[in-house]
Design a protein around this motif. Structure first.
Motif, mmCIF file in Angstrom:
data_model
loop_
_atom_site.group_PDB
_atom_site.id
_atom_site.type_symbol
_atom_site.label_atom_id
_atom_site.label_comp_id
_atom_site.label_asym_id
_atom_site.label_seq_id
_atom_site.Cartn_x
_atom_site.Cartn_y
_atom_site.Cartn_z
ATOM 1 N N ASN A 1 -1.386 -1.019 -1.445
ATOM 2 C CA ASN A 1 -1.107 -0.887 -2.868
ATOM 3 C C ASN A 1 -1.327 0.561 -3.293
ATOM 4 O O ASN A 1 -2.278 1.200 -2.861
ATOM 5 N N ILE B 1 -4.777 5.652 -7.236
ATOM 6 C CA ILE B 1 -5.655 4.905 -6.340
ATOM 7 C C ILE B 1 -4.816 4.241 -5.266
ATOM 8 O O ILE B 1 -3.798 3.617 -5.560
ATOM 9 N N SER C 1 -5.062 1.538 -1.911
ATOM 10 C CA SER C 1 -5.898 0.444 -1.461
ATOM 11 C C SER C 1 -5.304 -0.180 -0.219
ATOM 12 O O SER C 1 -4.082 -0.302 -0.097
ATOM 13 N N GLU D 1 -14.022 1.883 -4.292
ATOM 14 C CA GLU D 1 -14.348 0.474 -4.120
ATOM 15 C C GLU D 1 -14.278 0.138 -2.645
ATOM 16 O O GLU D 1 -13.401 0.611 -1.934
ATOM 17 N N SER D 2 -15.204 -0.706 -2.213
ATOM 18 C CA SER D 2 -15.232 -1.155 -0.833
ATOM 19 C C SER D 2 -15.679 -2.605 -0.845
ATOM 20 O O SER D 2 -16.644 -2.947 -1.528
ATOM 21 N N TYR E 1 -3.014 -11.077 -0.588
ATOM 22 C CA TYR E 1 -3.206 -9.680 -0.924
ATOM 23 C C TYR E 1 -2.124 -9.160 -1.843
ATOM 24 O O TYR E 1 -0.950 -9.132 -1.473
ATOM 25 N N TYR E 2 -2.489 -8.750 -3.021
ATOM 26 C CA TYR E 2 -1.599 -8.159 -4.013
ATOM 27 C C TYR E 2 -0.343 -8.974 -4.264
ATOM 28 O O TYR E 2 0.700 -8.441 -4.577
ATOM 29 N N ILE F 1 -11.719 -3.928 2.941
ATOM 30 C CA ILE F 1 -10.728 -3.288 2.075
ATOM 31 C C ILE F 1 -11.384 -2.094 1.385
ATOM 32 O O ILE F 1 -12.514 -2.180 0.919
ATOM 33 N N ASP G 1 -10.640 1.097 -1.519
ATOM 34 C CA ASP G 1 -9.832 1.770 -2.530
ATOM 35 C C ASP G 1 -10.297 3.220 -2.607
ATOM 36 O O ASP G 1 -11.507 3.485 -2.640
#
Length: 148
Positions: free
Chosen positions: A27, A34, A36, A90-91, A100-101, A113, A115
């Motif tokens: 993403n 950002i 991801s 983010e983790s 996912y998305y 995952i 970001d």
């Protein structure tokens, strides 16, 4: 000690036109800059023929957040000027299988995952062009043969 990207060819003068990337960003948030995607997926064979367990993925993700939180490019500190504005924000090691998305792909439980905010304009342009496409973990590990 993670990240940015797997390449098939590197020129010492960083010739962006010849770099080839083949990891996966899932993403891209254009507005917030950002990216991801998964860093490690449990029980999948990687490019070196290794498999990482869910337990080891959790250890790696937590160790990264506690002790490193550093992103580099091409596993090389020579590109530090480009990596300075790559910030992990983010983790997560997911607790359940996850769609996912919304693209109908399921990521397995224990997938890590990450970001990352991309503040460097040159790197952001590579992401938008689809030339910088994912993460590649870097670190030390012990290879252990399993009896199957």
């Amino acid at each position: 000690i993670v990240n940015k990207v797997v390449s098939n060819k590197i020129n010492s003068d960083l010739d962006w036109n010849t770099l080839k990337f083949d990891a996966v960003i899932k993403n891209v948030d254009e507005e917030q800059r950002i990216v991801s995607g998964p860093v490690l997926i449990p029980e999948e064979v990687d490019k070196q023929g290794d498999i990482v367990s869910a337990v080891e993925i959790g250890k790696a993700a937590h160790d990264y957040m506690k002790n490193y939180q550093h992103i580099n490019i091409m596993h090389n500190s020579n590109y530090k000027d480009l990596a300075d504005e790559l910030v992990p924000i983010e983790s997560a090691v997911i607790k359940y299988d996850l769609y996912y998305y919304g693209n109908c792909e399921i990521l397995k439980k224990a997938t890590w995952i990450l970001d990352v905010y991309v503040g460097n304009d040159k790197v952001w342009d590579l992401v938008k062009k689809g030339e910088l496409t994912g993460y590649s973990i870097e670190g030390l590990a012990e290879r252990v043969r399993e009896n199957v």
